[in-house]
Design a protein around this motif. Structure first.
Motif, PDB file in Angstrom:
ATOM      1  N   LEU A 284       1.969  -8.667  13.431  1.00 41.91           N
ATOM      2  CA  LEU A 284       1.157  -8.625  12.215  1.00 41.91           C
ATOM      3  C   LEU A 284       0.710  -7.211  11.861  1.00 41.91           C
ATOM      4  O   LEU A 284       0.576  -6.868  10.689  1.00 41.91           O
ATOM      5  CB  LEU A 284      -0.060  -9.547  12.368  1.00 41.91           C
ATOM      6  N   TYR A 285       0.504  -6.362  12.873  1.00 41.34           N
ATOM      7  CA  TYR A 285       0.115  -4.983  12.587  1.00 41.34           C
ATOM      8  C   TYR A 285       1.207  -4.262  11.795  1.00 41.34           C
ATOM      9  O   TYR A 285       0.924  -3.370  10.993  1.00 41.34           O
ATOM     10  CB  TYR A 285      -0.210  -4.240  13.876  1.00 41.34           C
ATOM     11  N   GLY A 286       2.444  -4.664  11.977  1.00 41.57           N
ATOM     12  CA  GLY A 286       3.549  -4.090  11.208  1.00 41.57           C
ATOM     13  C   GLY A 286       3.385  -4.322   9.718  1.00 41.57           C
ATOM     14  O   GLY A 286       3.802  -3.501   8.901  1.00 41.57           O
ATOM     15  N   ARG A 287       2.759  -5.438   9.354  1.00 42.43           N
ATOM     16  CA  ARG A 287       2.492  -5.720   7.934  1.00 42.43           C
ATOM     17  C   ARG A 287       1.514  -4.696   7.366  1.00 42.43           C
ATOM     18  O   ARG A 287       1.673  -4.207   6.246  1.00 42.43           O
ATOM     19  CB  ARG A 287       1.947  -7.140   7.775  1.00 42.43           C
TER      20      ARG A 287
ATOM     21  N   LEU B 286       1.085  -1.626   8.484  1.00 41.06           N
ATOM     22  CA  LEU B 286       1.795  -0.350   8.399  1.00 41.06           C
ATOM     23  C   LEU B 286       2.754  -0.343   7.212  1.00 41.06           C
ATOM     24  O   LEU B 286       2.903   0.684   6.541  1.00 41.06           O
ATOM     25  CB  LEU B 286       2.527  -0.059   9.705  1.00 41.06           C
ATOM     26  N   MET B 287       3.380  -1.475   6.928  1.00 44.08           N
ATOM     27  CA  MET B 287       4.256  -1.557   5.750  1.00 44.08           C
ATOM     28  C   MET B 287       3.436  -1.380   4.480  1.00 44.08           C
ATOM     29  O   MET B 287       3.876  -0.703   3.537  1.00 44.08           O
ATOM     30  CB  MET B 287       5.000  -2.901   5.740  1.00 44.08           C
ATOM     31  N   ALA B 288       2.260  -1.966   4.434  1.00 47.59           N
ATOM     32  CA  ALA B 288       1.379  -1.803   3.271  1.00 47.59           C
ATOM     33  C   ALA B 288       1.015  -0.333   3.089  1.00 47.59           C
ATOM     34  O   ALA B 288       1.059   0.198   1.970  1.00 47.59           O
ATOM     35  CB  ALA B 288       0.120  -2.654   3.446  1.00 47.59           C
ATOM     36  N   ASP B 289       0.674   0.344   4.184  1.00 46.87           N
ATOM     37  CA  ASP B 289       0.341   1.765   4.105  1.00 46.87           C
ATOM     38  C   ASP B 289       1.560   2.589   3.677  1.00 46.87           C
ATOM     39  O   ASP B 289       1.442   3.517   2.872  1.00 46.87           O
ATOM     40  CB  ASP B 289      -0.180   2.268   5.448  1.00 46.87           C
ATOM     41  N   ALA B 290       2.723   2.254   4.208  1.00 48.68           N
ATOM     42  CA  ALA B 290       3.948   2.985   3.847  1.00 48.68           C
ATOM     43  C   ALA B 290       4.254   2.829   2.359  1.00 48.68           C
ATOM     44  O   ALA B 290       4.657   3.793   1.697  1.00 48.68           O
ATOM     45  CB  ALA B 290       5.120   2.495   4.697  1.00 48.68           C
ATOM     46  N   LEU B 291       4.074   1.627   1.823  1.00 45.67           N
ATOM     47  CA  LEU B 291       4.298   1.430   0.389  1.00 45.67           C
ATOM     48  C   LEU B 291       3.299   2.240  -0.434  1.00 45.67           C
ATOM     49  O   LEU B 291       3.662   2.817  -1.466  1.00 45.67           O
ATOM     50  CB  LEU B 291       4.210  -0.050   0.028  1.00 45.67           C
ATOM     51  N   GLN B 292       2.051   2.312   0.013  1.00 48.73           N
ATOM     52  CA  GLN B 292       1.059   3.096  -0.721  1.00 48.73           C
ATOM     53  C   GLN B 292       1.383   4.589  -0.654  1.00 48.73           C
ATOM     54  O   GLN B 292       1.157   5.320  -1.609  1.00 48.73           O
ATOM     55  CB  GLN B 292      -0.344   2.824  -0.193  1.00 48.73           C
ATOM     56  N   ILE B 293       1.934   5.048   0.454  1.00 45.38           N
ATOM     57  CA  ILE B 293       2.360   6.447   0.548  1.00 45.38           C
ATOM     58  C   ILE B 293       3.506   6.697  -0.423  1.00 45.38           C
ATOM     59  O   ILE B 293       3.516   7.705  -1.135  1.00 45.38           O
ATOM     60  CB  ILE B 293       2.733   6.811   1.994  1.00 45.38           C
ATOM     61  N   ALA B 294       4.449   5.779  -0.499  1.00 46.29           N
ATOM     62  CA  ALA B 294       5.554   5.931  -1.453  1.00 46.29           C
ATOM     63  C   ALA B 294       5.036   5.913  -2.893  1.00 46.29           C
ATOM     64  O   ALA B 294       5.532   6.652  -3.751  1.00 46.29           O
ATOM     65  CB  ALA B 294       6.598   4.839  -1.229  1.00 46.29           C
ATOM     66  N   VAL B 295       4.031   5.093  -3.167  1.00 50.26           N
ATOM     67  CA  VAL B 295       3.407   5.063  -4.499  1.00 50.26           C
ATOM     68  C   VAL B 295       2.781   6.429  -4.807  1.00 50.26           C
ATOM     69  O   VAL B 295       2.922   6.961  -5.904  1.00 50.26           O
ATOM     70  CB  VAL B 295       2.356   3.930  -4.588  1.00 50.26           C
ATOM     71  N   TYR B 296       2.097   6.990  -3.820  1.00 51.22           N
ATOM     72  CA  TYR B 296       1.507   8.323  -3.988  1.00 51.22           C
ATOM     73  C   TYR B 296       2.601   9.327  -4.326  1.00 51.22           C
ATOM     74  O   TYR B 296       2.474  10.114  -5.263  1.00 51.22           O
ATOM     75  CB  TYR B 296       0.781   8.711  -2.704  1.00 51.22           C
ATOM     76  N   TRP B 297       3.670   9.329  -3.557  1.00 55.62           N
ATOM     77  CA  TRP B 297       4.777  10.251  -3.813  1.00 55.62           C
ATOM     78  C   TRP B 297       5.344  10.044  -5.206  1.00 55.62           C
ATOM     79  O   TRP B 297       5.683  10.987  -5.893  1.00 55.62           O
ATOM     80  CB  TRP B 297       5.867  10.069  -2.773  1.00 55.62           C
ATOM     81  N   TRP B 298       5.473   8.791  -5.605  1.00 57.75           N
ATOM     82  CA  TRP B 298       6.014   8.459  -6.920  1.00 57.75           C
ATOM     83  C   TRP B 298       5.117   9.028  -8.019  1.00 57.75           C
ATOM     84  O   TRP B 298       5.583   9.697  -8.937  1.00 57.75           O
ATOM     85  CB  TRP B 298       6.108   6.941  -7.065  1.00 57.75           C
ATOM     86  N   GLN B 299       3.836   8.743  -7.921  1.00 58.72           N
ATOM     87  CA  GLN B 299       2.915   9.144  -8.979  1.00 58.72           C
ATOM     88  C   GLN B 299       2.707  10.650  -9.031  1.00 58.72           C
ATOM     89  O   GLN B 299       2.488  11.206 -10.094  1.00 58.72           O
ATOM     90  CB  GLN B 299       1.574   8.416  -8.843  1.00 58.72           C
ATOM     91  N   CYS B 300       2.783  11.311  -7.893  1.00 61.40           N
ATOM     92  CA  CYS B 300       2.616  12.769  -7.862  1.00 61.40           C
ATOM     93  C   CYS B 300       3.961  13.484  -8.025  1.00 61.40           C
ATOM     94  O   CYS B 300       3.999  14.711  -8.019  1.00 61.40           O
ATOM     95  CB  CYS B 300       1.957  13.196  -6.559  1.00 61.40           C
TER      96      CYS B 300
ATOM     97  N   VAL C 245      -3.908  -4.953   1.826  1.00 59.56           N
ATOM     98  CA  VAL C 245      -3.925  -4.740   3.278  1.00 59.56           C
ATOM     99  C   VAL C 245      -4.041  -3.254   3.622  1.00 59.56           C
ATOM    100  O   VAL C 245      -4.565  -2.894   4.666  1.00 59.56           O
ATOM    101  CB  VAL C 245      -2.650  -5.352   3.914  1.00 59.56           C
ATOM    102  N   SER C 246      -3.588  -2.394   2.731  1.00 60.73           N
ATOM    103  CA  SER C 246      -3.541  -0.959   3.008  1.00 60.73           C
ATOM    104  C   SER C 246      -4.930  -0.354   3.148  1.00 60.73           C
ATOM    105  O   SER C 246      -5.860  -0.703   2.428  1.00 60.73           O
ATOM    106  CB  SER C 246      -2.787  -0.233   1.893  1.00 60.73           C
TER     107      SER C 246
END
Length: 191
Positions: free
Chosen positions: A17-20, A22-36, A173-174
């Motif tokens: 479940l902790y992997g979920r 981390l996946m949420a955090d990874a998606l938010q990091i990708a969103v940050y990269w996308w928006q910036c 979750v992030s």
């Protein structure tokens, strides 16, 4: 995209479940990269946009566009969190693994070293601040080696993710504060 989903399923079976989280955090990091516009805006993400027939303004498509890279980032986060769960850091673990080296390693895994060096590292460093190793260095150095097979057991929950819902929006979750479509300039970090 299918390969990324297969990788994610395999990753979540190994991490639990902790992997979920981390996946949420990874998606938010990708969103940050996308928006910036720090990572992938000229290369692979632009090609995926073209394949989908969408522009950068189609926010609904962003999770699809960045998904394969988010899976790679989540896998890298799991490697780091396995060490943190044992009270180890990369500086006190395998030779040469400092926080900066971990960030460079993530950039290499993404095949976006240059973009990482030019500002992409900021999102990962924000995540690292929320996922600090709080075990004193003296204790880390005195700790025994991890047990055999430690990489094959699910990760236990670590701060700041003490409780993770098994279902629902990953965004919720992030632990990261930014969200797709929201301004990035006034976001502060907890922790």
């Amino acid at each position: 995209m299918v390969e990324a989903q297969v990788r994610r399923q395999r990753y979540e079976r190994r991490t639990g479940l902790y992997g979920r989280a981390l996946m949420a955090d990874a998606l938010q990091i990708a969103v940050y990269w996308w928006q910036c516009r720090q990572m992938g805006s000229r290369g692979v993400w632009a090609a995926r946009q073209d394949t989908l027939g969408v522009s950068r303004s189609a926010l609904w498509a962003v999770p699809l566009v960045v998904y394969p890279e988010a899976v790679v980032v989540a896998e890298a986060m799991a490697v780091r969190e396995r060490q943190r769960a044992l009270g180890r850091s990369f500086a006190g673990g395998p030779a040469g693994w400092t926080t900066g080296r971990w960030v460079e390693w993530v950039g290499a895994r993404l095949e976006m070293r240059e973009e990482m060096a030019q500002g992409g590292h900021r999102a990962l460093e924000a995540w690292l601040m929320l996922h600090r190793n709080t075990v004193p260095v003296v204790e880390r150095q005195a700790a025994p080696a991890p047990p055999a097979g430690y990489r094959s057991v699910p990760l236990r929950m670590l701060e700041p993710h003490r409780s993770v819902a098994a279902f629902g929006a990953l965004e919720q979750v992030s632990c990261l504060p930014w969200r797709l479509g929201s301004p990035m300039t006034s976001v502060g970090l907890r922790g």
